[in-house]
Design a protein around this motif. Structure first.
Motif, PDB file in Angstrom:
ATOM      1  N   THR A 262     -14.578  -6.229 -24.232  1.00 51.90           N
ATOM      2  CA  THR A 262     -15.551  -5.339 -24.871  1.00 51.90           C
ATOM      3  C   THR A 262     -16.543  -4.843 -23.830  1.00 51.90           C
ATOM      4  OG1 THR A 262     -15.348  -6.482 -26.991  1.00 51.90           O
ATOM      5  CG2 THR A 262     -17.333  -5.161 -26.629  1.00 51.90           C
ATOM      6  N   ALA A 263     -16.710  -3.521 -23.769  1.00 54.88           N
ATOM      7  CA  ALA A 263     -17.712  -2.906 -22.901  1.00 54.88           C
ATOM      8  C   ALA A 263     -18.981  -2.712 -23.712  1.00 54.88           C
ATOM      9  CB  ALA A 263     -17.198  -1.573 -22.353  1.00 54.88           C
ATOM     10  N   GLU A 264     -20.046  -3.294 -23.249  1.00 58.65           N
ATOM     11  CA  GLU A 264     -21.311  -3.171 -23.956  1.00 58.65           C
ATOM     12  C   GLU A 264     -21.865  -1.745 -23.836  1.00 58.65           C
ATOM     13  OE1 GLU A 264     -22.340  -5.427 -25.881  1.00 58.65           O
ATOM     14  OE2 GLU A 264     -20.906  -6.968 -25.261  1.00 58.65           O
ATOM     15  N   GLN A 265     -22.811  -1.446 -24.645  1.00 58.83           N
ATOM     16  CA  GLN A 265     -23.399  -0.109 -24.649  1.00 58.83           C
ATOM     17  C   GLN A 265     -23.948   0.241 -23.265  1.00 58.83           C
ATOM     18  OE1 GLN A 265     -26.449   0.375 -27.578  1.00 58.83           O
ATOM     19  NE2 GLN A 265     -26.831   2.525 -27.111  1.00 58.83           N
ATOM     20  N   GLY A 266     -23.532   1.409 -22.760  1.00 56.67           N
ATOM     21  CA  GLY A 266     -24.004   1.880 -21.460  1.00 56.67           C
ATOM     22  C   GLY A 266     -23.232   1.359 -20.271  1.00 56.67           C
ATOM     23  N   ALA A 267     -22.246   0.478 -20.463  1.00 55.60           N
ATOM     24  CA  ALA A 267     -21.457  -0.042 -19.339  1.00 55.60           C
ATOM     25  C   ALA A 267     -20.662   1.093 -18.702  1.00 55.60           C
ATOM     26  CB  ALA A 267     -20.531  -1.153 -19.804  1.00 55.60           C
ATOM     27  N   SER A 268     -20.548   1.062 -17.381  1.00 56.62           N
ATOM     28  CA  SER A 268     -19.855   2.142 -16.666  1.00 56.62           C
ATOM     29  C   SER A 268     -18.344   1.983 -16.677  1.00 56.62           C
ATOM     30  CB  SER A 268     -20.349   2.211 -15.220  1.00 56.62           C
ATOM     31  OG  SER A 268     -20.090   0.976 -14.548  1.00 56.62           O
ATOM     32  N   SER A 269     -17.845   0.762 -16.833  1.00 56.01           N
ATOM     33  CA  SER A 269     -16.403   0.541 -16.811  1.00 56.01           C
ATOM     34  C   SER A 269     -16.084  -0.791 -17.466  1.00 56.01           C
ATOM     35  CB  SER A 269     -15.869   0.559 -15.380  1.00 56.01           C
ATOM     36  OG  SER A 269     -16.410  -0.509 -14.626  1.00 56.01           O
ATOM     37  N   VAL A 270     -14.804  -0.993 -17.725  1.00 53.37           N
ATOM     38  CA  VAL A 270     -14.305  -2.253 -18.265  1.00 53.37           C
ATOM     39  C   VAL A 270     -12.983  -2.563 -17.568  1.00 53.37           C
ATOM     40  CG1 VAL A 270     -13.169  -1.051 -20.186  1.00 53.37           C
ATOM     41  CG2 VAL A 270     -13.623  -3.509 -20.353  1.00 53.37           C
ATOM     42  N   GLN A 271     -12.798  -3.818 -17.192  1.00 52.66           N
ATOM     43  CA  GLN A 271     -11.603  -4.230 -16.459  1.00 52.66           C
ATOM     44  C   GLN A 271     -10.776  -5.192 -17.307  1.00 52.66           C
ATOM     45  OE1 GLN A 271     -13.032  -5.826 -12.736  1.00 52.66           O
ATOM     46  NE2 GLN A 271     -13.303  -3.795 -11.836  1.00 52.66           N
ATOM     47  N   LEU A 272      -9.467  -4.970 -17.296  1.00 49.26           N
ATOM     48  CA  LEU A 272      -8.535  -5.778 -18.084  1.00 49.26           C
ATOM     49  C   LEU A 272      -7.458  -6.339 -17.162  1.00 49.26           C
ATOM     50  CD1 LEU A 272      -8.046  -3.103 -20.875  1.00 49.26           C
ATOM     51  CD2 LEU A 272      -9.597  -5.042 -20.996  1.00 49.26           C
ATOM     52  N   ALA A 273      -6.862  -7.450 -17.563  1.00 51.52           N
ATOM     53  CA  ALA A 273      -5.793  -8.067 -16.779  1.00 51.52           C
ATOM     54  C   ALA A 273      -4.876  -8.854 -17.697  1.00 51.52           C
ATOM     55  CB  ALA A 273      -6.363  -8.981 -15.692  1.00 51.52           C
ATOM     56  N   CYS A 274      -3.598  -8.846 -17.366  1.00 51.40           N
ATOM     57  CA  CYS A 274      -2.600  -9.585 -18.144  1.00 51.40           C
ATOM     58  C   CYS A 274      -1.545 -10.120 -17.188  1.00 51.40           C
ATOM     59  CB  CYS A 274      -1.953  -8.685 -19.201  1.00 51.40           C
ATOM     60  SG  CYS A 274      -0.619  -9.479 -20.142  1.00 51.40           S
ATOM     61  N   VAL A 275      -1.439 -11.437 -17.089  1.00 49.42           N
ATOM     62  CA  VAL A 275      -0.420 -12.085 -16.271  1.00 49.42           C
ATOM     63  C   VAL A 275       0.702 -12.529 -17.194  1.00 49.42           C
ATOM     64  CG1 VAL A 275       0.097 -13.943 -14.650  1.00 49.42           C
ATOM     65  CG2 VAL A 275      -2.156 -12.843 -14.632  1.00 49.42           C
ATOM     66  N   LEU A 276       1.868 -11.939 -17.033  1.00 52.62           N
ATOM     67  CA  LEU A 276       2.998 -12.247 -17.906  1.00 52.62           C
ATOM     68  C   LEU A 276       3.678 -13.542 -17.490  1.00 52.62           C
ATOM     69  CD1 LEU A 276       4.653  -8.706 -18.164  1.00 52.62           C
ATOM     70  CD2 LEU A 276       3.157  -9.811 -19.821  1.00 52.62           C
ATOM     71  N   ARG A 277       4.534 -14.042 -18.362  1.00 53.11           N
ATOM     72  CA  ARG A 277       5.382 -15.164 -17.991  1.00 53.11           C
ATOM     73  C   ARG A 277       6.441 -14.696 -17.000  1.00 53.11           C
ATOM     74  NH1 ARG A 277       7.782 -16.803 -23.496  1.00 53.11           N
ATOM     75  NH2 ARG A 277       7.643 -14.548 -23.746  1.00 53.11           N
ATOM     76  N   THR A 278       7.046 -15.650 -16.313  1.00 53.89           N
ATOM     77  CA  THR A 278       8.058 -15.314 -15.318  1.00 53.89           C
ATOM     78  C   THR A 278       9.283 -14.698 -15.986  1.00 53.89           C
ATOM     79  OG1 THR A 278       7.316 -17.159 -13.949  1.00 53.89           O
ATOM     80  CG2 THR A 278       9.471 -16.217 -13.447  1.00 53.89           C
ATOM     81  N   VAL A 279       9.777 -13.617 -15.406  1.00 46.61           N
ATOM     82  CA  VAL A 279      10.951 -12.937 -15.940  1.00 46.61           C
ATOM     83  C   VAL A 279      12.178 -13.813 -15.710  1.00 46.61           C
ATOM     84  CG1 VAL A 279      12.393 -10.874 -15.795  1.00 46.61           C
ATOM     85  CG2 VAL A 279       9.905 -10.698 -15.499  1.00 46.61           C
ATOM     86  N   ARG A 280      12.943 -14.029 -16.759  1.00 44.12           N
ATOM     87  CA  ARG A 280      14.132 -14.881 -16.691  1.00 44.12           C
ATOM     88  C   ARG A 280      15.382 -14.020 -16.583  1.00 44.12           C
ATOM     89  NH1 ARG A 280      13.633 -20.066 -18.988  1.00 44.12           N
ATOM     90  NH2 ARG A 280      15.668 -19.869 -19.962  1.00 44.12           N
ATOM     91  N   ALA A 281      16.391 -14.534 -15.874  1.00 48.20           N
ATOM     92  CA  ALA A 281      17.639 -13.789 -15.722  1.00 48.20           C
ATOM     93  C   ALA A 281      18.431 -13.744 -17.018  1.00 48.20           C
ATOM     94  CB  ALA A 281      18.487 -14.424 -14.611  1.00 48.20           C
TER      95      ALA A 281
END
Length: 266
Positions: free
Chosen positions: A118-137
């Motif tokens: 959540t970006a608060e009122q007046g915030a200039s930017s917001v950063q998101l990140a998602c680390v997935l599980r390891t891809v399986r064969a």
């Protein structure tokens, strides 16, 4: 002295095998940004903008739009998706979210990271990140494991005031992967990676004709076959160490020869 030589050989073999394994666990080199990074995003799965791992894609949009990108991920990789949304100068509190889907369009949960913020009122930017599980064969049909193929990133706002709807924003998305190596290896592999249009391509190859493929991206070194991993190296090293341990144990228990207290045979 003999035991010392045996242990020295075992340590040398272990050191030689640890070299490639350590290299596999390091992050994969990022693709250089040569000016060809995408500057727009798609609005659906079918129009998702393709982006290579290591590139930083950018896009301009309006608050409320759905932005889509796609990228390739191979077996043994653990993708990390990062997104930055630059907000207008004046706005109320709003929440942004990234969702990642595999080649079957199944939503993949994040192993860790802040996929919704959540970006608060007046915030200039917001950063998101998602680390997935390891891809399986390969995995069981009932499992929701990430599999090799095309992955989709969707970025959108999920909570905002009506007065902020339609305001201009800009987004930056980057995908990097860490090569996990044999620690995530499984027996078996898919016949084809889960890439849009792969069935059309396979049929075209049988007919010796040309056909368009919906996704043209693949890893730099091609899709892995799924049978080789550094797990084979560690298995061989384990067998070698077991043999050396047996030789060392036999040497210790055998002693130096015939005990002196036993009379010689007639």
């Amino acid at each position: 002295m003999r035991i010392t030589r045996v242990l020295g050989a075992a340590l040398l073999a272990l050191g030689l095998a640890a070299g490639p394994a350590a290299a596999d666990s390091s992050p994969s080199p990022s693709a250089t940004d040569d000016g060809k990074a995408p500057t727009q995003a798609g609005t659906s799965f079918r129009t998702a903008t393709e982006v290579e791992q290591g590139q930083q894609a950018t896009a301009s949009a309006s608050t409320g739009d759905y932005l889509y990108w796609s990228f390739p991920a191979d077996a043994g990789q653990r993708p990390t998706v990062r997104a930055t949304v630059k907000l207008p100068r004046t706005h109320g509190a709003q929440s942004w979210q990234i969702d990642v889907y595999d080649g079957l369009r199944r939503r993949q949960s994040c192993q860790y990271g802040a996929a919704t913020r959540t970006a608060e009122q007046g915030a200039s930017s917001v950063q998101l990140a998602c680390v997935l599980r390891t891809v399986r064969a390969w995995s069981e049909p009932w499992a929701n494991d990430p599999l090799p193929g095309t992955y989709y990133v969707r970025l959108t706002v999920v909570n905002l005031a009506a007065s902020d709807l339609g305001q201009p924003v800009s987004a930056e998305v980057r995908v990097d992967s860490k090569d996990i190596g044999g620690a995530a290896a499984v027996d078996g592999s898919l016949a084809e990676p889960l890439v849009p249009g792969v069935a059309v391509k396979s049929r075209a190859e049988k007919d010796d004709s040309k056909a368009a493929v919906l996704s043209s991206l693949e890893p730099d070194d091609g899709w892995s076959s799924g049978w080789w991993s550094d797990r084979w190296v560690w298995t061989a090293v384990g067998g070698l160490l077991a043999a050396l341990a047996g030789i060392g144990g036999y040497t210790l228990t055998r002693g130096s020869g015939r005990p002196s207290r036993v009379p010689p045979s007639a």
